[in-house]
Every structure is written in C-alpha cells, then in structure tokens.
Write an enzyme that holds these catalytic residues in place. Structure first.
Site, PDB file in Angstrom:
ATOM      1  N   HIS A 137       0.877  -1.188  -0.073  1.00 37.67           N
ATOM      2  CA  HIS A 137       0.081   0.065  -0.067  1.00 37.67           C
ATOM      3  C   HIS A 137       0.878   1.198   0.030  1.00 37.67           C
ATOM      4  CE1 HIS A 137      -3.827  -1.889   0.851  1.00 37.67           C
ATOM      5  NE2 HIS A 137      -3.175  -2.884   1.274  1.00 37.67           N
ATOM      6  N   LYS A 160      -8.530  13.898   4.563  1.00 36.64           N
ATOM      7  CA  LYS A 160      -7.543  12.671   4.738  1.00 36.64           C
ATOM      8  C   LYS A 160      -6.517  12.901   5.998  1.00 36.64           C
ATOM      9  CE  LYS A 160      -6.598  13.975   0.530  1.00 36.64           C
ATOM     10  NZ  LYS A 160      -6.518  12.746  -0.395  1.00 36.64           N
ATOM     11  N   ARG A 161      -5.873  11.787   6.187  1.00 40.66           N
ATOM     12  CA  ARG A 161      -4.729  11.896   7.123  1.00 40.66           C
ATOM     13  C   ARG A 161      -3.728  13.201   6.850  1.00 40.66           C
ATOM     14  NH1 ARG A 161      -4.409   8.024  11.362  1.00 40.66           N
ATOM     15  NH2 ARG A 161      -2.563   9.345  11.818  1.00 40.66           N
ATOM     16  N   LYS A 219       0.725  14.291   1.170  1.00 38.58           N
ATOM     17  CA  LYS A 219      -0.520  14.572   0.513  1.00 38.58           C
ATOM     18  C   LYS A 219      -0.603  16.013   0.360  1.00 38.58           C
ATOM     19  CE  LYS A 219      -2.497  10.752   3.161  1.00 38.58           C
ATOM     20  NZ  LYS A 219      -3.186   9.779   2.104  1.00 38.58           N
ATOM     21  N   THR A 260      -8.663   6.532  -1.858  1.00 38.43           N
ATOM     22  CA  THR A 260     -10.021   5.781  -2.045  1.00 38.43           C
ATOM     23  C   THR A 260     -10.984   7.039  -1.870  1.00 38.43           C
ATOM     24  OG1 THR A 260      -9.653   4.930   0.193  1.00 38.43           O
ATOM     25  CG2 THR A 260      -9.529   3.329  -1.739  1.00 38.43           C
ATOM     26  N   LYS A 292     -14.892   8.301  -3.406  1.00 37.90           N
ATOM     27  CA  LYS A 292     -16.006   8.494  -2.734  1.00 37.90           C
ATOM     28  C   LYS A 292     -16.683   9.850  -3.148  1.00 37.90           C
ATOM     29  CE  LYS A 292     -14.160   5.676   1.072  1.00 37.90           C
ATOM     30  NZ  LYS A 292     -13.122   5.808   1.875  1.00 37.90           N
TER      31      LYS A 292
END
Ligand code: 26Q
Length: 818
Positions: A368, A555-556, A561, A663, A667
C-alpha cells in the site's frame, strides 16, 4: 424496485429467524436486557435492544451460509489486517437486510426514529485511514457477492484517538468505543487460543527427526470476538474476528505469597496491553516492541484458528492450501508466514520443505505504500529475543531464498537488496514478496512503480507474481446509504439496477445534455450542502454558507498529501483580497479534516496553520463571505458519510508517485464532486475514465518528480522568481490569528529545521493555473453539472465489488457460494 430487493432479502431473513415479528423481538429484547416495558425504555436502551436483534438475525444468516460453504467444500479467504476502519454498523445492516420500513414503523411506536438510533452508535474506528477503510469495504464486497470470507484483526480497546482542537492545536483523547460498540461483538470462548513470546528453543533429535522444543516462554490468551458484516442483497455474511489479549493466569500466586504484589499483577497488565490501543501512525513505521507483539499476536491467533478449523472440517493438513487462502494487508501481518511454517512443522510434524510449499500456495500480499519511512524493518535482535522459534524459521526461509536466487542467476550484490535479513534488520516486505503467490499494488500507476522501482529486483526474477488490483469502495455505503436524495433520483431516472451492479451508473450518460436533469442534480447537491451545513453547526457550532463552493480536502495529515499546497493557494487568494477588497472572487468555502499522528510535529504545525487561518478569516466578515476556511474536528467515517454528498471539489494533490491509490477520491467522484488533482494513484484512472474535460489535473508527472529530485530541488529559486510565491511565503511571517508561521516558510524553502521533500513550490504555479480553469468551469453551471454527471456515471468501476472479483479470479482462486 427497491421494494423488490427488500422482499428478496426478507424471504431469506424469514427462512432464518424472522418468523417472529421485529416488533415482538425488540420488545422481548428490551424486557430481557433491562426488565422494562418497551415504552419505558430510553433511546440508548432501544438502540442496544435493536442492535442485538439485528445482530442475531445476521448470526443466523451466517450460520446458514457457513453450512453451504462446508457442504460445497469451498475455498475460503482469510483477510488479515492490523486495521479495519468499520464505522457504524446499524445503518448498513438495516439497509442490507431490507428492514428499513418495518423497523421505522416499530420505532415510531416507541417514539424514536432510526436516525436517533444511528446517532447512539459509536464508530468502530479500528484503523487509521485508507488501508483500514479498504479492509472494511472489502468485507462488504465479499459478502455482497457471496464469497466465503473472514477478516482477522485486533479488538483494540481504544481505536483511533479522538481529535480535539484547542486554541488551534490538535490534542488527542482516547477513543472509548466499546460500551456502545460491543453489541456488535459476539465473544467466542470456544475459539480461544494461546500465543507464546520470549524464552528459547532447544533442538533435539528423536528417532532421527529434529524436534524444536520451545521453553520458558510467556503465554498470552487470545479470545476472539466476532462482528457480522452484511452485504447488499446476498446470502453471505462476512465475519470480522477480533482478538483480545488476556492474561492466562489471572494472578501470579507465587509472587503474591512472597509479598511481591507488583510482580503478581505485572504479567496481567502486560498481557492486557497487547490489545489495548491502535497505533495512530499512518504510513510511518516505528520499531516499537509492543507493536511487534501486537502483530505476532494477531498472526499467531489467526493462523492457529485457520489451521484448527481446517483440520476440523477437512482433516488432512496437506490440503490446507486447497481450502484456505490468506491475504496479508500490507506487511503488518507478515509474521503469518513463518507462523504457518511453525505450526505445520512443530505441531503437524511436516518437514520444512513440505511446510514451505503449502505456505507459498496460500499466502498473497498487497503493498500500500512506496514511502521508505513506511517500510517495516524490524531489528533482528528484537525478533530473535521476543520470537525465538519464528526467528529460526525466518532464517531458514531467507537461506532457502538465497539458494533459489543464486540458481536464478542473481548476483551477490543484488541478493543483498532482496534478502529478508540484512544488516541486522528483518525486512518484512521482502519476506512477503518471497512467500506470496501474488503481490499486488493498489492502482495502475502504483503497480508500475512497485514493478519498476521498489520491487524491481524481485520483478526481474518473478515477473508473474506482480499484478494490479485497483482499489474500490463499498459504494452502497458511500452512495446509496449516504446520499439518499441522489439515489432516489437515480432510481427514477435509470432504474435501481445500479444498486446491484455499479456499472449501471453509466446509464446516466444518456442524460448528460438534459438541462432538467442537470438542474435537478444541482438542486440535490445544494440540499446536501445544507444538510452538511446544519451538521457542522449542530456538532461544532461552525457556520458555513451553502451557497458558496465547497472545496474539500479530507484525509490523514501527511507531508506527501500536501495539505500545505492547498493552504498556499488559499493564502494567495487571501492576499489578493487583502490587496483589493473589491476583487471579484467566486464565494468559496475550504473544508479540511485531518488527523496527525501524535508525534508527527510538522503535521501538527500544519493543523495549527489551517486552524489559525480559519479563525482569522472567521473574524473578518468581509473576507469570510467570499473565502471561508473551516477545519472539521475529528474527521472520521461518519463525518465522511455526511460530507461526501455535499462536496463539489475533491482535492487530491499528493506529489505524483507517492499516493498509492487514494480511495476518498472515489467516494467524492461517485457523489458528483470533481477531482482537482495530480496524476497520482487512482487519480490517473479517474482521469482515464472521465476524460480530459471532466477533471482538473495539474503538476509534475511521477517521472518528472524523480527527474527534479535527482537534478536537485531548489525551493529558493521559486521564491526568488515567482512574486506570488514570495508574497504568500512572506504572508506566513506575518501569520494568522496572532501566530507567525515563519517555521513553515523555512520548511518550504528547504531550510533548517526540516526540508520539504514533497516540493510544494515546484507544483504551485500549475496548481494556480488549473485553479482558475476550475473556477471558470464552476461558474458555468450547466457545464459544471454535466461534468459532475459524467463523474457519477463513470464511477462504477471503482466499486469494491469489481476489486473483489479481480482478487477472487486473479489472486485467490475463490468461487462464489451458490
Ligand atoms: C506500520 C508499522 C508500525 C506502525 C504503523 C504502521 C502503519 C500503519 C498504517 C503503516 C502504514 C499504515 C497505513 C497505510 C495506508 O493507509 N496506506 C494507504 O492505503 C490505501 C489503501 O490502499 C491507499 O489508497 C493509500 O494511497 C495509502 O496511503
């Protein structure tokens, strides 16, 4: 048509245990649990009674399904993961069982609503983020398609911490979920087993056979708790088996009688500690002893359980791999591999060769992440000390691999990269690749990267091992249950078949030029924005204007990110407004949600920055009306379920090559938000599905990122040559809400104390360029609504059902139960 689905499921329910009416069962449950008449019960008691009844229905259903699996001698998949981010169960189960209407009626009689009950349930937050939520979506996909499956994890007493923002700073509170969550857990004492740590191993030869005698170990009891997971309109129920650690001897009587009370109870607390709390780090490895114990505890208990059940049903240990396949979710459950070998050798007296053969035929692994800081490398000394027998087996596997690699012509130098044990470390990913039948990445780009970079040495000798399975989501949860307004409209427009097979969403394309449909989609989005605005106000007292554009990054919190890049864009817009208060700007609200691992300091500084910026803007109404920023505290599955339907822009702006898949992006897409992102992870496939006209892509491609990194990233150059960047970074010095953020300016400019390895400034200019394109598209309402429609229509491929079918066909060799 929904009613049609309901009735099929109801028939199944009737066959099991629904002969007695739901009303009667709930009344009886209230009476047996609390000794109350149903009308005397409070909401909490009604929730618990209802959940217990629903759980009983699911258990009966699982029993019936299990019998079929056994009768048909089906292979089963066991999905082992340190994390399953389940969220709430009641809503999902009630929908899947098709008992919404009946239950609504029963509750009406008791003066409460279904929503009241949903609110009582705590989230089961037994995961950090993407990897844990993926496990949860896959249990749903497996059940929905009648595959026989069980998930294994730990029954953490405390799940992912609750986030509280105090003066802009993140603080962490323990997540106490069990009081309300335990109604979904069924204790299975009959399946308890023991897990051994420490001690030493004596090798003996008896009748010419080497025996490994494990001595002086400490033992912990593993007690399983089962959680039923229903799927949409199917006979199957997946089970999530969660292990709790318990001390075996409640008391060390010896120490007690000697007056050493601390020692007498010490073992008790040590054993209990293993399943106490989920480690809150996401994409980051730390070599903590307790974490290693958690991992082995999960692996040993699960593998013992799998093998015991196999022997009970099928008898012949040599057929283990025929009937069982294990999936390892990232490297965290790697120790399952030597654990299988250990049990086959030491308990079933197979030779190493026989045991290794069976193991290789039943294990597969998903990678991952390619971030080096997330790759698990445990100290060899620690493993040898805590798990002496497992260590011996790992050495044997390593030796076996060396022999094989040499036969395959691998050079000594290359072998050093591929071996499991090297330089005093045990490299878990290498063990996984060596033992697994198949290794998969989670998006097309990510799989290319693991083949060509991370695992290239292995790819050269085992090219057929590597496959891609692009992630997917349980869209019945993320669309059908979360966005009823949109789904009711879709039902009337394209029929309800998309609820069964998400590819049917494509029927929506027929309406892409129909203005009345586009208008209606816009109205539904607006209603969902109002719902979210009310939720924010009710829960946090935060006011947002639903007529503004909702631009969301949830998100985290992680450097890669690049929440910071988003903040820089917002500051650029802010400085424009500060310079010219009359400047035209589309009214917009930036919504952030993110938890940072508790010791990830730069991540916590970024949270402080976002909150300070939000507070400053909220105190300046002239800015707030045009450019608002909110930070949603404690972002979790339940918040996501309300937020996704209300979102318009989905920020997916990781540095290309770093986000394995993502992911959340899926959504957002299925709820009609448009992706504003880099060519990273699954964004690449979203782009491919919707085409250039229906997505906003910017920034370096992954190979350009590598080139720039190799050439040398000079952040200062961007500051010196781009006046907007200079202005934005200088604005950080002045700060927000009375706090200066010069530290973050230094970070971005590659100066002390830390550097920005994710090169925010290199992508800034292109990010702004595409921002203005996005803004223009947004202001052309019909164009925007059409783009949104195309996104919904094309999201079907990102269903977990599709991912699970690919796993079943290409990796697990698993058949549906008829
Ligand atoms: C490892 C060792 C010790 C302690 C913690 C960890 C640890 C825990 C969690 C390491 C990594 C994680 C989580 C990783 C994760 O969530 N990865 C995400 O997986 C998603 C599902 O495939 C992808 O969509 C995301 O791109 C990826 O970041």
């Amino acid at each position: 048509m929904v009613i049609e689905m309901d009735s099929i499921v109801k028939d199944i329910a009737k066959e099991t245990s629904m002969e007695i009416s739901l009303e009667q069962r709930i009344s009886e449950k209230i009476s047996s649990l609390y000794g109350l008449d149903p009308h005397e019960a409070n909401v909490d008691q009604i929730y618990k009674a209802t959940a217990t009844v629903v759980n009983e229905i699911l258990r009966d259903k699982r029993k019936a399904f299990n019998t079929k699996v056994r009768d048909q001698k089906q292979r089963r998949v066991y999905y082992i993961s340190m994390e399953f981010l389940m969220g709430k169960s009641l809503k999902n189960n009630v929908n899947n069982l098709g008992i919404v209407d009946e239950l609504t009626n029963v509750l009406k009689g008791l003066g409460v609503t279904l929503e009241d009950l949903y609110e009582r349930e705590p989230d089961a937050a037994l995961g950090n983020g993407g990897l844990g939520r993926l496990g949860a979506c896959y249990l749903d996909g497996l059940a929905s398609q009648d595959y026989p499956a069980m998930g294994f994890s730990i029954r953490y007493e405390y799940g992912l911490f609750k986030q509280k923002i105090v003066d802009g700073y993140q603080t962490e509170l323990p997540d106490v979920w069990l009081p309300g969550g335990e109604v979904w857990l069924s204790k299975r004492r009959d399946k308890a087993c023991n897990v051994k740590f420490d001690g030493y191993v004596e090798e003996k030869t008896i009748d010419g056979k080497v025996i490994y005698d494990y001595k002086d170990y400490n033992e912990v009891e593993a007690v399983p708790y089962d959680m039923m997971v229903s799927g949409g309109n199917s006979d199957a129920i997946s089970v999530l088996r969660l292990w709790r650690s318990r001390n075996i001897r409640k008391f060390d009587l010896n120490s007690f009688t000697q007056g050493d009370y601390a020692k007498a109870t010490q073992e008790y607390t040590d054993a209990d500690l293993i399943s106490k709390v989920l480690y809150p780090s996401d994409n980051h490895y730390q070599g903590k002893t307790l974490r290693l114990k958690q991992q082995y505890f999960l692996c040993s208990a699960s593998v013992q359980n799998i093998i015991n059940d196999h022997i009970r049903y099928y008898g012949d240990i040599r057929k283990l791999a025929k009937y069982s396949v294990i999936h390892i979710n990232d490297t965290h459950p790697t120790l399952s591999i030597p654990e299988i070998v250990r049990i086959l050798m030491d308990d079933h007296r197979l030779s190493f060769d026989e045991a290794w053969d069976i193991t290789k035929n039943m294990v597969n692994y998903t990678n991952h992440t390619v971030l080096s800081e997330a790759l698990e490398k445990w100290s060899e000394e620690l493993i040898q000390r805590k798990l002496p027998r497992i260590y011996m087996i790992i050495k044997q596997i390593d030796q076996r691999f060396c022999d094989e690699a040499k036969c395959l012509g691998v050079s000594n130098e290359e072998l050093n990269n591929l071996r499991i044990i090297h330089n005093g470390e045990v490299r878990m990913a290498n063990m996984c690749v060596i033992a697994s039948g198949k290794v998969n990445g989670v998006s097309a780009l990510h799989t290319d990267i693991i083949k060509n970079n991370l695992f290239n040495g292995f790819y050269k000798i085992y090219p057929d091992k590597f496959v891609n399975v692009t992630n997917g989501i349980a869209y019945r949860r993320w669309l059908c249950q979360s966005n009823p307004a949109l789904c009711n409209y879709l039902d009337s427009l394209i029929g309800p078949e998309y609820r069964q097979d998400a590819k049917n969403l494509e029927k929506l394309l027929a309406f892409k030029d129909d203005e009345s449909v586009l208008k209606k989609l816009d109205e539904i989005k607006y209603q969902n924005k109002c719902t979210f605005a009310k939720y924010l106000y009710k829960k946090f007292g935060i006011v947002v204007d639903p007529t503004t554009r909702f631009d969301v990054q949830v998100k985290r919190l992680h450097e890669y990110k690049r929440q910071l890049l988003n903040v820089l864009k917002i500051i650029a817009l802010l400085t424009d407004l500060e310079e010219d208060p009359y400047r035209q700007i589309t009214p917009q609200t930036y919504i952030f949600g993110a938890k940072a691992a508790s010791t990830y300091y730069i991540a916590k500084d970024i949270i402080l920055l976002i909150n300070s910026l939000a507070t400053e803007i909220q105190n300046r109404p002239e800015i707030r009306n045009k450019l608002n920023v909110v930070f949603v505290e404690d972002y979790n599955v339940t918040t996501a379920e309300v937020l996704m339907p209300a979102s318009e822009v989905s920020e997916q702006i990781s540095l290309a090559g770093k986000e394995a898949s993502g992911t959340g992006n899926m959504k957002f897409m299925i709820n009609g938000a448009l992706t504003f992102g880099t060519e990273d992870g699954a964004n690449v496939e979203i782009h491919q599905e919707v085409g250039d006209d229906n997505v906003f892509i910017f920034g370096m491609r992954d190979y350009q990122v590598s080139e720039l990194w190799q050439k040398g990233y000079n952040a200062q150059w961007y500051y010196d040559n781009n006046y907007i960047i200079k202005r934005v970074l200088d604005r950080l010095d002045r700060g927000f809400n009375g706090k200066s953020f010069s530290n973050i300016k230094h970070y971005l400019l590659n100066q002390y104390p830390v550097a920005d390895p994710y090169m925010c400034l290199a992508d800034f200019d292109d990010y702004m360029r595409v921002y203005y394109q996005m803004d223009e598209a947004y202001n052309d309402r019909m164009r925007w609504n059409k783009m949104s429609l195309v996104n919904i229509a094309k999201a079907g491929i990102f269903s977990a059902d599709r991912s699970i079918r690919e796993y079943a066909d290409n990796i697990w060799n698993l058949k549906k139960v008829k």
